[in-house]
Design a protein around this motif. Structure first.
Motif, PDB file in Angstrom:
ATOM      1  N   LYS B  42       0.826  -1.213   0.000  1.00 34.86           N
ATOM      2  CA  LYS B  42       0.000   0.000   0.000  1.00 34.86           C
ATOM      3  C   LYS B  42       0.859   1.263   0.000  1.00 34.86           C
ATOM      4  O   LYS B  42       0.662   2.169  -0.821  1.00 34.86           O
ATOM      5  CB  LYS B  42      -0.927   0.015   1.230  1.00 34.86           C
ATOM      6  N   SER B  43       1.816   1.325   0.927  1.00 35.83           N
ATOM      7  CA  SER B  43       2.676   2.510   0.990  1.00 35.83           C
ATOM      8  C   SER B  43       3.474   2.672  -0.291  1.00 35.83           C
ATOM      9  O   SER B  43       3.620   3.776  -0.810  1.00 35.83           O
ATOM     10  CB  SER B  43       3.651   2.396   2.162  1.00 35.83           C
ATOM     11  N   THR B  44       3.993   1.555  -0.791  1.00 34.83           N
ATOM     12  CA  THR B  44       4.795   1.623  -2.007  1.00 34.83           C
ATOM     13  C   THR B  44       3.979   2.213  -3.153  1.00 34.83           C
ATOM     14  O   THR B  44       4.482   3.041  -3.915  1.00 34.83           O
ATOM     15  CB  THR B  44       5.316   0.225  -2.373  1.00 34.83           C
ATOM     16  N   CYS B 162      -2.719  10.030   1.440  1.00 37.35           N
ATOM     17  CA  CYS B 162      -2.569   9.933   2.897  1.00 37.35           C
ATOM     18  C   CYS B 162      -2.160   8.523   3.269  1.00 37.35           C
ATOM     19  O   CYS B 162      -2.900   7.576   3.011  1.00 37.35           O
ATOM     20  CB  CYS B 162      -3.881  10.276   3.591  1.00 37.35           C
ATOM     21  N   ASP B 163      -1.003   8.365   3.871  1.00 39.04           N
ATOM     22  CA  ASP B 163      -0.506   7.032   4.224  1.00 39.04           C
ATOM     23  C   ASP B 163      -0.646   6.786   5.723  1.00 39.04           C
ATOM     24  O   ASP B 163       0.202   7.193   6.501  1.00 39.04           O
ATOM     25  CB  ASP B 163       0.955   6.872   3.784  1.00 39.04           C
ATOM     26  N   GLU B 164      -1.710   6.123   6.105  1.00 37.93           N
ATOM     27  CA  GLU B 164      -1.963   5.785   7.510  1.00 37.93           C
ATOM     28  C   GLU B 164      -1.751   6.989   8.417  1.00 37.93           C
ATOM     29  O   GLU B 164      -0.995   6.930   9.384  1.00 37.93           O
ATOM     30  CB  GLU B 164      -1.041   4.648   7.962  1.00 37.93           C
ATOM     31  N   ILE B 165      -2.429   8.066   8.102  1.00 36.41           N
ATOM     32  CA  ILE B 165      -2.111   9.323   8.778  1.00 36.41           C
ATOM     33  C   ILE B 165      -2.591   9.377  10.211  1.00 36.41           C
ATOM     34  O   ILE B 165      -2.231  10.286  10.950  1.00 36.41           O
ATOM     35  CB  ILE B 165      -2.669  10.545   8.007  1.00 36.41           C
TER      36      ILE B 165
END
Ligand SMILES: Nc1ncnc2c1ncn2[C@@H]1O[C@H](COP(=O)(O)OP(=O)(O)O)[C@@H](O)[C@H]1O
Ligand SMILES: [Mg+2]
Lengths: 219, 241
Positions: B42-44, B162-165
């Motif tokens: 997901k982050s990638t 937004c990455d797991e903000i």
């Protein structure tokens, strides 16, 4: 033969100590500028350039300063270029200092969290903008104590230039000894003068480091 | 027309293929939640959309401009999509206001006075107008994350990633950040969020993407994805049998 009083000896040594100070300042400032350029290339340059600046740093860290002085003094002579001792001393010390400062500073830059690079990149900043506005302001704080600490090495490093005939504090010491036959007094004074130059530097480095650690712990 | 078109994107780290052909089209104003196990890529994926990682195959087109890994194209891309990180990543040596002003002045060459006006407006938008002069250290995690949102908004992006903000926040601070995001969604901002807040995904998002082992395993409207998971992997992830 004229008699040298204690004060004559001290006066002569102090006059020569001026050149130790000047040489230290030139090395430190020149080395700082060259070192900063090396740092930028080492971190953000193209791959080839990164390797080149890494090679430079390893070369100068991996050989004795004395050899570098000899090479600067005699090496250029081989090409028919007559290098005065002061110039060879400055060049060698600047290049040597640059290598060490670049490496010290690289450590400081790498201690900054990766997220700082990513956040600034995601806002559209380029490499130089990231360095100038985000990374260096933070790295500079970390860099002050070890940089000031290293300046002690620079001051002591200038003593080696006496070997190629540059008349600074150490060289003046041996000249005065030859004239007075009082080596213990003369070299005792020489040591004291070096100490008077170096001690405030290393002490302030320690104080700065402690102050910075306290500031960090409060975060 | 889609605002973000991701087509057959593959990404490898050495031998490890982390994205194995991802295709998603995101329309303007859409709010897309990406869910999935840790390590599913997901982050990638978000980092590729923002150009923090280069892709090995496929294409990512944002507002008609193709992603190319040189500084000019990267900058153009990053002006279109902002990114918010799990760890906030505020600049610790600048005040909240300074954080929001910096990239406007440096990247967009906005005069200081105008940048400050925009910064005040953006901080007001996330409910932190009164914290303009506070250093990040002096703010709670939730406040820091809201400053980070204001900082991204100040660049006037077309989309926010937004990455797991909310993952690094204490539970009681999650709501204030989600409230800001919800408001942005209501104003029509395009959002792509990696999140573990399933209730938020259900209530706010227009589509949910379930990623599994580098692939889009399921995709659909939240009511479908959450109510009728079709694959055992998603059922297991959601904890329904
Ligand atoms: N910079 C990197 N170098 C090598 N492997 C990485 C890197 N970033 C992520 N990975 C690997 O890619 C996989 C997916 O990671 P990530 O995208 O962070 O997953 P998620 O965000 O879904 O938890 C993981 O196996 C991780 O180890
Ligand atoms: Mg992740």
């Amino acid at each position: 033969m004229t008699e040298f009083s204690f004060w004559d000896i001290l006066r002569n040594l102090l006059l020569a100590a001026r050149w130790t100070v000047v040489l230290s300042l030139v090395s430190f400032i020149g080395g700082g500028i060259v070192g900063a350029a090396l740092l930028f290339l080492r971190i953000g340059g193209r791959r080839g350039i990164q390797l080149l600046s890494r090679g430079y740093i390893q070369l100068f860290q991996g050989t004795p300063l004395l050899m570098q002085l000899f090479l600067a003094f005699f090496g250029l002579g081989l090409f028919g270029i007559d290098v005065p001792a002061w110039l060879a001393a400055c060049v060698a010390l600047v290049l040597w200092t640059a290598a060490f400062l670049a490496e010290i500073w690289r450590g400081c830059v790498e201690s900054i969290a990766k997220g700082q690079w990513e956040a600034s990149a995601s806002l559209g900043m380029g490499y130089l903008q990231q360095m100038r506005y985000v990374i260096l302001p933070q790295a500079l704080k970390v860099a002050v104590p070890p940089t000031v600490g290293f300046s002690v090495q620079v001051v002591k490093g200038t003593a080696l230039t006496s070997i190629i005939g540059f008349v600074e504090l150490s060289k003046a010491g041996s000249i005065v000894t030859n004239a007075t036959f009082q080596p213990f007094t003369v070299y005792g004074l020489v040591a004291l003068i070096y100490f008077a130059l170096c001690w405030p530097l290393s002490k302030s480095s320690q104080l700065l480091e402690r102050k910075l650690n306290v500031a960090h712990r409060n975060h | 027309m889609s605002l973000i078109a991701i087509t057959e994107v593959k990404k490898r780290f050495g031998d490890n293929e982390v994205l194995k052909g991802i295709s998603i089209d995101i329309a303007p104003g859409e709010v897309v939640a990406i869910i999935g196990r840790s390590g599913s890529g997901k982050s990638t994926l978000l980092r590729c959309i923002n150009g923090l990682e280069t892709i090995d195959e496929g294409s990512i087109v944002v507002a008609g401009a193709q992603f190319l890994p040189d500084e000019v194209h990267l900058k153009a891309l990053r002006l279109k999509v902002g990114m918010i990180f799990q760890q906030f990543n505020l600049f610790p040596h600048l005040t909240a206001g300074g954080n929001v002003m910096l990239s406007q002045m440096v990247v967009k060459k906005v005069p200081k006075k105008d940048a400050e006006a925009v910064a005040r407006k953006m901080l007001d938008r996330v409910g932190l107008a009164h914290k303009f002069d506070a250093l990040p250290d002096e703010l709670s995690g939730g406040q820091q994350q809201r400053v980070a949102i204001a900082r991204a908004l100040a660049m006037q992006p077309m989309a926010l990633l937004c990455d797991e903000i909310t993952s690094a926040l204490d539970p009681e601070l999650v709501a204030e950040v989600l409230a800001v995001v919800k408001e942005l969604a209501a104003e029509g901002m395009t959002l792509v969020m990696v999140t573990h807040e399933m209730r938020f995904a259900r209530d706010v998002c227009s589509r949910v993407v379930f990623m599994h082992q580098g692939r889009v395993h399921e995709i659909g409207a939240p009511e479908d994805v959450f109510a009728n998971p079709r694959t055992p992997e998603l059922r297991q992830f959601l904890g329904v049998q």
